[in-house]
Write a protein that holds these residues in place. Structure first.
Motif, mmCIF file in Angstrom:
data_model
loop_
_atom_site.group_PDB
_atom_site.id
_atom_site.type_symbol
_atom_site.label_atom_id
_atom_site.label_comp_id
_atom_site.label_asym_id
_atom_site.label_seq_id
_atom_site.Cartn_x
_atom_site.Cartn_y
_atom_site.Cartn_z
ATOM 1 N N ARG A 94 33.211 28.827 44.650
ATOM 2 C CA ARG A 94 34.345 29.327 43.856
ATOM 3 C C ARG A 94 34.129 28.803 42.446
ATOM 4 N NH1 ARG A 94 38.926 31.771 45.631
ATOM 5 N NH2 ARG A 94 40.784 31.669 44.332
ATOM 6 N N ARG A 128 44.720 39.000 44.099
ATOM 7 C CA ARG A 128 44.148 39.636 45.289
ATOM 8 C C ARG A 128 44.263 38.726 46.519
ATOM 9 N NH1 ARG A 128 44.298 42.981 41.808
ATOM 10 N NH2 ARG A 128 42.716 44.509 41.243
ATOM 11 N N ARG A 131 42.092 35.509 46.706
ATOM 12 C CA ARG A 131 40.629 35.628 46.705
ATOM 13 C C ARG A 131 40.081 35.586 45.275
ATOM 14 N NH1 ARG A 131 37.175 37.184 50.544
ATOM 15 N NH2 ARG A 131 38.870 37.864 51.899
ATOM 16 N N LYS A 132 40.750 36.258 44.359
ATOM 17 C CA LYS A 132 40.299 36.328 42.976
ATOM 18 C C LYS A 132 40.875 35.194 42.144
ATOM 19 C CE LYS A 132 40.296 39.665 39.137
ATOM 20 N NZ LYS A 132 40.778 41.001 38.716
ATOM 21 N N GLY A 230 39.114 30.455 40.772
ATOM 22 C CA GLY A 230 38.878 31.828 41.195
ATOM 23 C C GLY A 230 37.459 32.287 40.991
ATOM 24 N N THR A 231 37.288 33.592 41.115
ATOM 25 C CA THR A 231 35.961 34.206 41.010
ATOM 26 C C THR A 231 35.803 35.028 39.739
ATOM 27 O OG1 THR A 231 36.755 36.107 42.287
ATOM 28 C CG2 THR A 231 35.726 34.316 43.519
ATOM 29 N N ASP A 232 36.868 35.110 38.938
ATOM 30 C CA ASP A 232 36.851 35.889 37.701
ATOM 31 C C ASP A 232 37.362 35.013 36.565
ATOM 32 O OD1 ASP A 232 37.836 37.592 35.523
ATOM 33 O OD2 ASP A 232 37.441 39.278 36.856
ATOM 34 N N ALA A 235 40.394 36.458 34.632
ATOM 35 C CA ALA A 235 41.616 36.528 35.436
ATOM 36 C C ALA A 235 42.274 35.162 35.586
ATOM 37 C CB ALA A 235 41.310 37.127 36.803
#
Length: 539
Positions: A94, A128, A131-132, A230-232, A235
């Motif tokens: 992550r 999300r 997840r995000k 997160g992954t972004d 975001a």
């Protein structure tokens, strides 16, 4: 849409004035916030996914203030001196984290509820389902910076998670804690799990699952540390700004955090982007003749400020990406009901899509051949799609987190769906003659192929290869498709009673009598003659 619930008194406190409920019910929809219910002192409103900044009463108050004549808010932060280190071990798991500190916050039961609601709404929509993006809010006074974000072995660390009274390991949290059970799918397949700790080795958070009981926020908390993972990267920065500024709007003082990884940055980044105001483009899109001054005035109602001839986009507006978004906000500020309808000043002619024309013709022909149309789901499972049909499992699109065993994949062909319908209708009067035109989804290389198929089935004691072949001949003749048929072997069909349809030297379909073992798998006692065509092959 996300539903946000708040009290009128909270909104009034943030605005610094009293408001009638009737005024709220009239004005909020004009801003793009439909009122779902307004009972006594409580309102429930719907927030569209593109406005995560309004997922709290603080964000709604900010938008309401500027729309009703208030000055656009501008935010800034001081350097806290706090450092947050990112270890390379967490990058594959992550990779991104940002943080902020808000001091001197005065919390009560309602403000804590609002903060938790904002956190969860951001998780469910913008994040999300974590997840995000996932957000952690902590009592800063219970920990000691600097902070360290890293990945650890599942059983190498233990702490007391929120709403529990004893220490358990990370792997145990995923098995025992309600949040662990709900969100463990996010970490499925990971050998190490992300962890946020302070300089003393105390655990603040096990993102994106649960925070530690050590940093629980209560009414006595005055200084709040916020982490967002997160992954972004973009975001999580947006989510951090939205969360932190909601506390600033309640009187808190914002301090930035230095995040040290492969790059260094201070978060949150509160810089306002400057954008050109394309007056001509906006007027052309809206069908208006606004002057630049009129547009600036309208955008001011939506929280924008101006710098010369440029627009300053608020730092919390994650949804504004182009001039089209400015045009939309100008239209909202002007009021959609104020636009006068008019006919377009150009002529255009539409036509039905070629594939739809073919499908429509094929559908009419099948009905004329005395078949009833069925509509089936695209979702199925490996047992029905492959096992019961006696075919080897092929590459297919799987559902990553299926809720029921019956829906674990997208179907690759239509016959299993028709046989299932026949099985469920086998007590009906014979013959049963059904057809479907639907999607068949398969994997090809690194991509997904979506094709439109037509399939039909005859369930009757007299159903034979000859009967289904006559159906195929009639359909293909009327469609004007010249094909070749040749004997074929297929595990789902009786040997010697199946044929392959070839169009322009490519396989375009199959027909024949269904194998007795397949009939038995679906609980059928009478013969089934079946045809499937790949309509995409004929386009």
């Amino acid at each position: 849409m996300a539903s946000v619930v708040f009290s009128k008194s909270e909104l009034e406190a943030l605005l610094g004035r009293k408001i009638k409920m009737s005024e709220l019910e009239e004005t909020l929809p004009s801003i793009g916030i439909p009122v779902e219910s307004a009972e006594k002192e409580t309102l429930a409103v719907d927030i569209t996914p593109n406005r995560p900044d309004m997922l709290s009463v603080e964000g709604i108050a900010r938008a309401y203030s500027s729309f009703t004549g208030g000055k656009a808010k501008q935010y800034s932060g001081k350097d806290s001196g706090i450092k947050l280190h990112i270890d390379d071990s967490v990058i594959p798991v992550r990779p991104f984290i940002v943080g902020a500190l808000v001091r001197n916050v005065k919390l009560d039961e309602h403000s804590i509820e609002s903060l938790m609601q904002l956190q969860e709404k951001l998780h469910e929509t913008y994040g999300r389902k974590r997840r995000k993006v996932s957000i952690g809010v902590h009592n800063f006074d219970a920990v000691q910076p600097p902070f360290y974000y890293k990945a650890v072995e599942p059983n190498s660390c233990s702490f007391v998670p929120l709403d529990m009274k004893r220490k358990i390991t990370l792997s145990e949290i995923l098995e025992l804690h309600p949040k662990g059970i709900e969100y463990r799918i996010i970490l499925e397949g990971c050998r190490k799990y992300p962890l946020l700790q302070d300089s003393k080795g105390q655990t603040l958070s096990f993102p994106p699952i649960i925070n530690g009981e050590l940093t629980r926020v209560t009414e006595n908390t005055r200084n709040i540390f916020i982490d967002v993972t997160g992954t972004d990267a973009n975001a999580i920065m947006d989510a951090l700004k939205i969360t932190a500024l909601s506390l600033v709007d309640r009187g808190g003082e914002l301090f930035t955090v230095e995040v040290i990884g492969r790059e260094k940055l201070h978060t949150p980044d509160l810089e306002e982007k400057l954008a050109e105001l394309p007056v001509e483009k906006i007027n052309k899109m809206l069908g208006t003749e606004f002057s630049e001054a009129q547009l600036l005035k309208l955008l001011a109602k939506m929280g924008y400020a101006s710098s010369g001839r440029k627009i300053r986009i608020p730092c919390y507006r994650a949804d504004v990406m182009d001039w089209v978004d400015l045009a939309e906000d100008a239209a909202i500020a002007y009021g959609y009901n104020n636009f006068e309808p008019s006919l377009p000043n150009f002529f255009s002619m539409g036509q039905e899509k070629h594939s739809e024309v073919l499908e429509g013709k094929a559908r009419e022909l099948m009905i004329g051949l005395d078949f009833l149309e069925a509509v089936c789901q695209n979702l199925t499972n490996e047992k029905e799609c492959f096992g019961k049909m006696l075919v080897e499992e092929k590459p297919h699109v799987k559902i990553k987190n299926p809720k029921v065993e019956e829906s674990t994949m997208l179907r690759t062909w239509l016959p299993p769906s028709l046989l299932k319908i026949v099985s469920e209708s086998r007590q009906a009067e014979l013959p049963i003659r059904i057809f479907e035109i639907g999607d068949a989804i398969s994997l090809e290389g690194n991509g997904v192929k979506e094709a439109r198929h037509l399939a039909c089935a005859i369930y009757d004691s007299k159903a034979t290869f000859s009967e289904i072949k006559s159906v195929a001949d009639a359909l293909l003749r009327e469609m004007g498709w010249e094909v070749d048929m040749k004997a074929a072997e297929h595990p789902s069909f009786i040997k010697g009673r199946a044929a392959e349809i070839v169009y322009r030297k490519k396989r375009a379909g199959i027909l024949g009598e269904i194998h007795p073992q397949v009939l038995n798998n679906f609980g059928l006692e009478q013969p089934v003659a079946l045809l499937e065509l790949d309509l995409t092959s004929f386009l």
